[in-house]
Design a protein around this motif. Structure first.
Motif, PDB file in Angstrom:
ATOM      1  N   GLN B  77     -16.149  48.618  68.646  1.00 11.39           N
ATOM      2  CA  GLN B  77     -15.968  47.278  68.659  1.00 11.39           C
ATOM      3  C   GLN B  77     -15.148  46.697  67.374  1.00 11.39           C
ATOM      4  N   VAL B  78     -16.993  45.891  67.217  1.00  7.98           N
ATOM      5  CA  VAL B  78     -16.853  45.026  66.388  1.00  7.98           C
ATOM      6  C   VAL B  78     -16.035  45.067  65.224  1.00  7.98           C
ATOM      7  N   GLU B  79     -16.226  46.908  64.418  1.00  6.25           N
ATOM      8  CA  GLU B  79     -15.271  46.722  63.732  1.00  6.25           C
ATOM      9  C   GLU B  79     -14.076  47.051  64.020  1.00  6.25           C
ATOM     10  N   ARG B  80     -13.084  46.648  64.674  1.00 10.52           N
ATOM     11  CA  ARG B  80     -11.654  46.962  65.714  1.00 10.52           C
ATOM     12  C   ARG B  80     -12.117  46.039  64.986  1.00 10.52           C
ATOM     13  N   LEU B  81     -12.190  44.837  65.548  1.00 13.67           N
ATOM     14  CA  LEU B  81     -12.551  43.264  65.542  1.00 13.67           C
ATOM     15  C   LEU B  81     -12.036  42.861  64.323  1.00 13.67           C
ATOM     16  N   LEU B  82     -13.344  43.035  63.263  1.00 12.36           N
ATOM     17  CA  LEU B  82     -13.539  42.867  62.135  1.00 12.36           C
ATOM     18  C   LEU B  82     -11.694  43.331  61.454  1.00 12.36           C
ATOM     19  N   GLN B  83     -11.378  44.039  61.659  1.00 17.72           N
ATOM     20  CA  GLN B  83     -10.473  45.217  61.200  1.00 17.72           C
ATOM     21  C   GLN B  83      -9.078  44.103  60.976  1.00 17.72           C
ATOM     22  N   ARG B  84      -9.166  43.536  62.961  1.00 18.47           N
ATOM     23  CA  ARG B  84      -7.533  43.074  63.394  1.00 18.47           C
ATOM     24  C   ARG B  84      -7.687  41.535  62.704  1.00 18.47           C
ATOM     25  N   HIS B  85      -8.887  41.491  62.134  1.00 19.82           N
ATOM     26  CA  HIS B  85      -8.986  39.975  61.561  1.00 19.82           C
ATOM     27  C   HIS B  85      -8.628  39.469  59.877  1.00 19.82           C
ATOM     28  N   HIS B  86      -8.680  41.144  59.511  1.00 24.01           N
ATOM     29  CA  HIS B  86      -9.482  41.597  57.660  1.00 24.01           C
ATOM     30  C   HIS B  86     -10.537  41.443  57.062  1.00 24.01           C
ATOM     31  N   VAL B  87     -11.389  41.441  58.081  1.00 21.68           N
ATOM     32  CA  VAL B  87     -12.421  40.978  57.596  1.00 21.68           C
ATOM     33  C   VAL B  87     -13.507  42.107  57.122  1.00 21.68           C
ATOM     34  N   VAL B  88     -13.871  42.226  55.800  1.00 24.96           N
ATOM     35  CA  VAL B  88     -14.212  43.345  55.357  1.00 24.96           C
ATOM     36  C   VAL B  88     -15.875  43.199  54.893  1.00 24.96           C
ATOM     37  N   MET B  89     -16.633  43.304  55.954  1.00 22.83           N
ATOM     38  CA  MET B  89     -17.909  43.744  55.632  1.00 22.83           C
ATOM     39  C   MET B  89     -18.533  44.908  54.391  1.00 22.83           C
ATOM     40  N   THR B  90     -19.444  44.365  53.782  1.00 24.59           N
ATOM     41  CA  THR B  90     -20.341  45.605  53.300  1.00 24.59           C
ATOM     42  C   THR B  90     -22.357  44.909  53.571  1.00 24.59           C
ATOM     43  N   TRP B  91     -22.603  45.696  53.059  1.00 23.72           N
ATOM     44  CA  TRP B  91     -24.315  45.837  52.754  1.00 23.72           C
ATOM     45  C   TRP B  91     -24.812  44.995  52.284  1.00 23.72           C
ATOM     46  N   PRO B  92     -25.369  43.766  52.100  1.00 20.95           N
ATOM     47  CA  PRO B  92     -26.570  43.113  51.821  1.00 20.95           C
ATOM     48  C   PRO B  92     -27.317  44.293  50.530  1.00 20.95           C
ATOM     49  N   ASP B  93     -27.035  42.978  49.887  1.00 20.39           N
ATOM     50  CA  ASP B  93     -28.018  44.155  48.314  1.00 20.39           C
ATOM     51  C   ASP B  93     -29.230  44.096  48.669  1.00 20.39           C
ATOM     52  N   GLU B  94     -29.891  44.488  48.038  1.00 29.20           N
ATOM     53  CA  GLU B  94     -32.019  44.534  48.968  1.00 29.20           C
ATOM     54  C   GLU B  94     -32.287  43.487  48.251  1.00 29.20           C
ATOM     55  N   ARG B  95     -31.830  43.086  46.677  1.00 35.33           N
ATOM     56  CA  ARG B  95     -32.358  41.755  46.534  1.00 35.33           C
ATOM     57  C   ARG B  95     -31.982  40.807  47.150  1.00 35.33           C
ATOM     58  N   SER B  96     -31.056  40.622  48.295  1.00 36.70           N
ATOM     59  CA  SER B  96     -30.455  39.578  48.525  1.00 36.70           C
ATOM     60  C   SER B  96     -30.808  39.160  50.115  1.00 36.70           C
ATOM     61  N   ILE B  97     -32.544  40.145  50.313  1.00 38.43           N
ATOM     62  CA  ILE B  97     -31.888  39.909  52.098  1.00 38.43           C
ATOM     63  C   ILE B  97     -33.465  38.980  51.635  1.00 38.43           C
ATOM     64  N   VAL B  98     -34.063  38.453  52.625  1.00 37.90           N
ATOM     65  CA  VAL B  98     -35.647  37.650  52.759  1.00 37.90           C
ATOM     66  C   VAL B  98     -36.181  38.162  54.156  1.00 37.90           C
ATOM     67  N   HIS B  99     -37.427  38.608  54.162  1.00 39.09           N
ATOM     68  CA  HIS B  99     -37.765  38.950  54.732  1.00 39.09           C
ATOM     69  C   HIS B  99     -38.545  38.073  54.972  1.00 39.09           C
ATOM     70  N   LEU B 100     -38.536  37.848  56.887  1.00 37.77           N
ATOM     71  CA  LEU B 100     -39.562  36.056  56.968  1.00 37.77           C
ATOM     72  C   LEU B 100     -40.391  37.776  58.385  1.00 37.77           C
ATOM     73  N   ARG B 101     -41.371  36.232  58.710  1.00 36.98           N
ATOM     74  CA  ARG B 101     -42.558  37.238  58.955  1.00 36.98           C
ATOM     75  C   ARG B 101     -43.071  36.444  60.070  1.00 36.98           C
ATOM     76  N   ARG B 102     -43.539  36.359  61.267  1.00 36.80           N
ATOM     77  CA  ARG B 102     -43.548  35.412  62.221  1.00 36.80           C
ATOM     78  C   ARG B 102     -45.396  35.299  62.123  1.00 36.80           C
ATOM     79  N   THR B 103     -46.013  34.436  61.677  1.00 39.80           N
ATOM     80  CA  THR B 103     -47.285  34.382  61.152  1.00 39.80           C
ATOM     81  C   THR B 103     -48.116  33.316  62.627  1.00 39.80           C
ATOM     82  N   THR B 104     -49.587  34.309  63.129  1.00 38.83           N
ATOM     83  CA  THR B 104     -50.175  33.719  64.082  1.00 38.83           C
ATOM     84  C   THR B 104     -51.289  32.600  64.289  1.00 38.83           C
ATOM     85  N   ASP B 105     -51.022  32.906  62.503  1.00 37.85           N
ATOM     86  CA  ASP B 105     -52.360  31.823  61.909  1.00 37.85           C
ATOM     87  C   ASP B 105     -52.205  30.427  62.558  1.00 37.85           C
ATOM     88  N   GLU B 106     -53.033  29.270  63.140  1.00 38.52           N
ATOM     89  CA  GLU B 106     -52.619  28.152  63.728  1.00 38.52           C
ATOM     90  C   GLU B 106     -53.444  26.913  62.362  1.00 38.52           C
TER      91      GLU B 106
END
Lengths: 569, 128
Positions: B77-106
């Motif tokens: 469904q999402v893909e159909r909508l993207l196509q309808r609006h001519h939006v082309v999506m690509t997977w992000p490059d590994e280097r452009s992903i920032v991993h955030l971690r939740r910390t429990t240290d007060e």
């Protein structure tokens, strides 16, 4: 005057006597009639449990629906019947000619017009206020993602009984237990709450959480659809498994069906081919043979065998290679996928040890996947082998396997020799939130040593390097290890030249295996080899899967970066 | 000739004996209490039934909405909508992903919150 008084007195005494009779010596029939009128005994409906993927996306749920019922006794006028039929037909998109005869049964008080109607349609009908039309509460099983993962999820029939896939296998957990309400009602059929006697709350069915990732499943199914179209194959299937645990991340078959419309699905689409079809694997089987020989020490990776320039006469029959080769090392036998080389390696092992290893790898028995319909495959006992079997079995002939078995063997190699039981259900949680079943990784065998497995990982990596048969399986940024397979199908008792099963089974990243995949296409045309047909599909799926599962690239692994491998966010 | 009653000699007698009157009054209070309680219970019963029906209806609506939401966010469904609006999506490059971690240290949480409090003081907001 006195006579009248006596008559009244007698009348009152008679009435009194009747009252006493009714109350002190009641008749069971009268009691039953009274009870039927006042006492309401109702089974409280239970919701079947949901099926969810590993990210909590809903794959199956019970939806409240309504049945449209007509009471023909309330529509006596012909004109009225016609009007009601026309309006019903318009809203329900039915033929009025099919509705009219049902309204034309004045003796009947209950005629089903349509079952399982959505709330929106009911709202439209309610606005029309049609005479003699009422709605009955019911529920129906719905699969919001239509045919996505249909072979894993399966379907429940109209009676709410699981009939395929997880719905069938976990029917006892999913179905729940209906409740019971015994109460009294007034003359207008309204419940008198303070007379409510028994109330046993329904126990909703347990939720089943799958190891499947529906995002990845979508990627796999889209790739299979495209492969089916491009290669005009009869069918195609793919399994993605997490190497260290045996979790199935995606399992897809084509053709598939929509479980919402399972009754109109063709019978061939209902089969879960990935676990239910037994086929001769061809060259992918060589990895089991060579792993066994390396583990036994009958060969080493650099030992050289003469591959007879593609034709080898063995016990009166000629064995061919797809491409002719002269002398090849064991490492190159895997890389080039030489049938003659694999047969000669197996001869060093001998029949007995070969059979033992094949049993240890799990051939000839189901893997234990928690889905119904898994086949055991065919591995004949050694006493039934013929003189040629020792040369044919190593290259994947004379044996029958399922793709699940083949993938599990590769996972065993990628997992340093630990053979894991594949599983598709991560946990079952009851209506109170209690986990009643936990799917845990379970080792079911250790056919080869760690050093053999590590060596095999390296040898299989060469298949996707230049000069190997599986170069098209390469994924940018990742080192892929795997094996191609092209098996001729047996048609009318003979190996066909035109009908093949093309496959590629591989894992990545080779340096630190995270996931393994098998892609199989049945009778692709005009290209028909695993390297040309299945390997590109593998590459397409794997390149998206590593991003979807956030698997670090080979470069990152080699740089020693500490990124958690393959976990869902 | 009718004789008149001597009012002075008339002794006032109660219509009912006091114990019986008390008993009757008690029974009346009891009956009224019963009626009141019965009415109250019936009203509560109606309310409970109404709430039960409401709960069933709400559960039904939740299920329908959940199903609609699942269908709406299905990837095809999402893909159909993207196509309808001519939006082309690509997977992000590994280097452009920032991993955030939740910390429990007060202590880390407090440290992270400290600059915000200072800013709040400077802005004159008494939220500390």
């Amino acid at each position: 005057m006195v006579l009248a008084l006596v008559a009244v007195l007698v009348l009152w005494m008679g009435l009194g006597a009747r009252l006493v009779c009714l109350h002190v010596f009641p008749k069971s029939k009268l009691l039953n009639d009274s009870e039927r009128e006042h006492v309401v005994r109702r089974e409280l409906p239970v919701a079947r449990g949901r099926i969810l993927d590993c990210r909590g996306n809903l794959a199956a749920l019970d939806l409240p629906m309504k049945n449209i019922i007509a009471d023909p006794a309330l529509t006596t006028n012909d004109q009225q019947k016609y009007t009601v039929a026309m309006q019903l037909a318009q809203v329900l998109k039915l033929d009025p000619a099919a509705i009219l005869p049902r309204l034309d049964r004045p003796r009947s008080r209950y005629q089903v017009i349509q079952k399982f109607v959505s709330a929106e349609t009911v709202r439209d009908l309610e606005k029309l206020k049609l005479p003699g039309v009422f709605f009955e509460e019911t529920s129906a099983r719905r699969y919001p993602h239509d045919q996505l993962a249909s072979h894993v999820i399966g379907f429940a029939n109209l009676e709410g009984v699981g009939s395929a896939g997880i719905e069938l296998r976990f029917n006892n957990e999913l179905r729940g237990r209906p409740g019971l309400l015994v109460s009294e009602q007034d003359g207008k059929h309204r419940e008198i709450y303070i007379r409510r006697g028994t109330e046993i709350a329904p126990q909703d069915g347990a939720d089943v959480y799958l190891t499947l990732d529906l995002n990845l499943q979508y990627i796999v199914e889209r790739a299979l659809d495209e492969a089916l179209r491009v290669h005009q194959a009869k069918s195609a299937w793919c399994i993605v498994e997490r190497v260290h645990t045996g979790e199935i991340l995606a399992l897809a078959n084509r053709p598939a069906y929509d479980p919402n419309e399972y009754r109109s699905a063709p019978s061939n689409a209902l089969l879960n081919i990935a676990i239910g079809r037994v086929y001769e694997p061809g060259s992918t089987f060589k990895m089991a043979t060579i792993a066994a020989a390396l583990n036994e020490g009958t060969v080493t990776s650099d030992m050289v065998f003469d591959c007879e320039n593609g034709k080898w006469l063995f016990r009166g029959k000629i064995l061919h290679d797809y491409h002719p080769y002269g002398r090849l090392s064991v490492a190159d036998i895997i890389k080039k996928s030489s049938n003659i080389g694999a047969a000669k390696v197996a001869l060093t092992l001998g029949e007995e040890r070969l059979e033992n290893y094949l049993h240890l790898f799990g051939f000839g028995q189901p893997t234990g996947l928690d889905l119904p319909g898994e086949e055991a495959g065919i591995l004949h006992a050694r006493k039934h082998w013929n003189a040629l079997s020792i040369s044919r079995i190593p290259m994947g002939h004379e044996v029958g396997v399922t793709s699940m078995q083949m993938l599990n063997v590769l996972c065993c190699i990628a997992n340093d020799g630990h053979l894991m039981r594949p599983y598709v259900v991560s946990r079952v949680v009851d209506a109170n939130g209690l986990v009643i079943r936990h799917g845990k990784p379970r080792e079911i065998g250790r056919p080869i040593r760690e050093d053999t497995a590590r060596l095999m990982q390296k040898l299989l990596t060469r298949t996707t390097e230049p000069g190997g048969t599986g170069t098209k399986a390469a994924v940018a940024g990742y080192t892929v290890a795997g094996k191609t397979g092209t098996a001729q199908k047996i048609i009318d008792g003979h190996y066909s030249d035109s009908a093949n099963v093309a496959s590629f089974v591989g894992f990545l990243p080779a340096e630190q295996p995270a996931i393994a995949l098998i892609v199989v296409l049945d009778e692709p045309q005009p290209l028909h080899t695993g390297g040309l047909v299945a390997a590109p599909v593998f590459s397409q799926i794997a390149s998206n899967a590593v991003r979807c599962l956030e698997i670090p690239s080979s470069a990152t692994l080699l740089a020693g970066a500490t990124i958690t491998s393959g976990g869902t966010p | 000739m009718r004789t008149r009653k001597n009012r002075k000699n008339f002794s006032r007698e109660a219509a009912l004996p006091p114990p019986f009157f008390l008993l009757l009054a008690g029974a009346m209070v009891l009956a009224l209490s019963y009626l009141w309680l019965n009415g109250r219970c019936e009203a509560l019963g109606r309310r409970i039934t109404q709430l039960e029906n409401q709960k069933v209806e709400l559960a039904r609506k939740v299920k329908l909405e959940r199903s609609h939401w699942e269908s709406a966010k299905a990837l095809d469904q999402v893909e159909r909508l993207l196509q309808r609006h001519h939006v082309v999506m690509t997977w992000p490059d590994e280097r452009s992903i920032v991993h955030l971690r939740r910390t429990t240290d007060e202590s880390l949480v407090a440290e992270a919150a400290a600059p915000r409090r200072q800013y709040a003081r400077a802005g004159g907001i008494a939220n500390d």
